[in-house]
Write a protein that holds these residues in place. Structure first.
Motif, PDB file in Angstrom:
ATOM      1  N   TYR A 126     -13.582 -10.172   6.947  1.00 35.27           N
ATOM      2  CA  TYR A 126     -13.189  -8.989   7.728  1.00 35.27           C
ATOM      3  C   TYR A 126     -12.542  -7.943   6.828  1.00 35.27           C
ATOM      4  N   LEU A 127     -11.693  -8.419   5.913  1.00 28.37           N
ATOM      5  CA  LEU A 127     -11.053  -7.496   4.970  1.00 28.37           C
ATOM      6  C   LEU A 127     -12.107  -6.849   4.069  1.00 28.37           C
ATOM      7  N   LEU A 128     -13.047  -7.656   3.601  1.00 28.51           N
ATOM      8  CA  LEU A 128     -14.095  -7.124   2.723  1.00 28.51           C
ATOM      9  C   LEU A 128     -14.946  -6.082   3.464  1.00 28.51           C
ATOM     10  N   THR A 165       0.824  -1.218   0.000  1.00 25.14           N
ATOM     11  CA  THR A 165       0.000   0.000   0.000  1.00 25.14           C
ATOM     12  C   THR A 165       0.856   1.266   0.000  1.00 25.14           C
ATOM     13  N   GLN A 166       1.929   1.248   0.780  1.00 19.44           N
ATOM     14  CA  GLN A 166       2.764   2.452   0.893  1.00 19.44           C
ATOM     15  C   GLN A 166       3.397   2.816  -0.444  1.00 19.44           C
ATOM     16  N   LYS A 188      -4.510  -1.407   6.613  1.00 17.44           N
ATOM     17  CA  LYS A 188      -3.885  -0.592   5.556  1.00 17.44           C
ATOM     18  C   LYS A 188      -4.868  -0.187   4.468  1.00 17.44           C
ATOM     19  N   VAL A 189      -6.086  -0.711   4.552  1.00 18.26           N
ATOM     20  CA  VAL A 189      -7.077  -0.423   3.503  1.00 18.26           C
ATOM     21  C   VAL A 189      -7.293   1.077   3.360  1.00 18.26           C
ATOM     22  N   GLU A 214      -4.915   3.367 -13.618  1.00 20.64           N
ATOM     23  CA  GLU A 214      -5.718   2.473 -12.773  1.00 20.64           C
ATOM     24  C   GLU A 214      -4.762   1.642 -11.930  1.00 20.64           C
ATOM     25  N   TRP A 215      -4.881   1.783 -10.624  1.00 20.91           N
ATOM     26  CA  TRP A 215      -4.004   1.036  -9.703  1.00 20.91           C
ATOM     27  C   TRP A 215      -4.728  -0.186  -9.153  1.00 20.91           C
ATOM     28  N   HIS A 216      -4.153  -1.355  -9.395  1.00 23.16           N
ATOM     29  CA  HIS A 216      -4.715  -2.597  -8.863  1.00 23.16           C
ATOM     30  C   HIS A 216      -3.809  -3.117  -7.745  1.00 23.16           C
ATOM     31  N   LEU A 217      -4.394  -3.414  -6.597  1.00 21.44           N
ATOM     32  CA  LEU A 217      -3.632  -4.002  -5.497  1.00 21.44           C
ATOM     33  C   LEU A 217      -3.666  -5.513  -5.700  1.00 21.44           C
TER      34      LEU A 217
END
Ligand SMILES: *Cc1c(COP(=O)(O)O)cnc(C)c1O
Length: 222
Positions: free
Chosen positions: A92-94, A48-49, A74-75, A63-66
């Motif tokens: 939980y992440l969702l 993310t950083q 970090k979301v 367009e940035w894809h993680l």
């Protein structure tokens, strides 16, 4: 950078309709700018950083894809601008992506990451866990995420038969989920699979997003 490989890959995937995610992790902004100059707009990062720093420095129509593992805490850093998150591996992440997307009045496209490789070190859900997410009350209430497909990473091996089985299995599961959960609403259309070593096999199994780093940018120091 290997620009002739870039051009070859673009040409190779063109007839399939798949899109190339140029995975630029660890590579400098200057390399990304160079590909941008050739028309590439879709880039993948796994931290993310690093993604935030590059987002700040580069044109805003990228367009940035993680694509890498994402920690819940970090979301918030990428929620304002990320175009797609390929690596959702828990409810939980969702939930956190949904919450952060709402804060920015956005809808963030997400893929569920399925564990398809032999190695048990790789992240991802098994089929049962993926179904549990789709059937959960929590998921059904989410308004700021859009689940638009699946992602998988095959075993790193020379054994093509194994890679074929893994990608074939992911495609079969994708078709099943699409029929059972998205027949009415549509929108479940992305199958993110294939990297430098195995993207040709992935394309044969219906990949719509292929994530290629080292073949284009050169090998990464580890
Ligand atoms: C690094 C990475 C890629 C690209 O890998 P290459 O082998 O360099 O093409 C693709 N997907 C994910 C999730 C990655 O972390």
């Amino acid at each position: 950078m290997n620009l002739s490989r870039y051009h070859d890959i673009v040409k190779e995937i063109e007839p399939t309709g798949a899109r190339l995610v140029a995975v630029s992790k660890t590579k400098p902004v200057s390399d990304i700018s160079e590909l941008y100059g050739l028309g590439q707009r879709l880039f993948g990062e796994n931290k993310t950083q690093e993604m935030c720093a590059k987002y700040e420095d580069l044109p805003k129509d990228i367009e940035w894809h993680l694509v890498g593992h994402l920690q819940t805490n970090k979301v918030k850093y990428i929620a304002p601008f990320v175009s797609m998150i390929h690596s959702v591996d828990s409810i939980y992440l969702l939930e956190e992506i949904d919450r952060q997307a709402a804060r920015h009045q956005r809808i963030i496209p997400c893929l569920l990451q399925l564990h398809i490789a032999m190695e048990d070190t790789k992240y991802g859900l098994d089929e049962k866990e993926a179904c549990e997410i789709l059937e959960s009350g929590s998921y059904k209430q989410m308004k700021n995420i859009e689940l638009c497909g699946l992602m998988g990473i095959a075993t790193y091996t020379d054994d093509e038969a194994r890679i074929n089985r893994e990608f074939g299995g992911l495609k079969a599961f994708f078709d099943k989920i699409k029929a059972e959960h998205f027949a009415d609403k549509g929108g479940f259309k992305e199958l993110s699979m294939g990297m430098s070593a195995d993207y040709r096999i992935a394309l044969r199994h219906g990949a719509t997003l292929i994530r290629i780093g080292s073949e284009i940018f050169g090998t990464r120091g580890s």
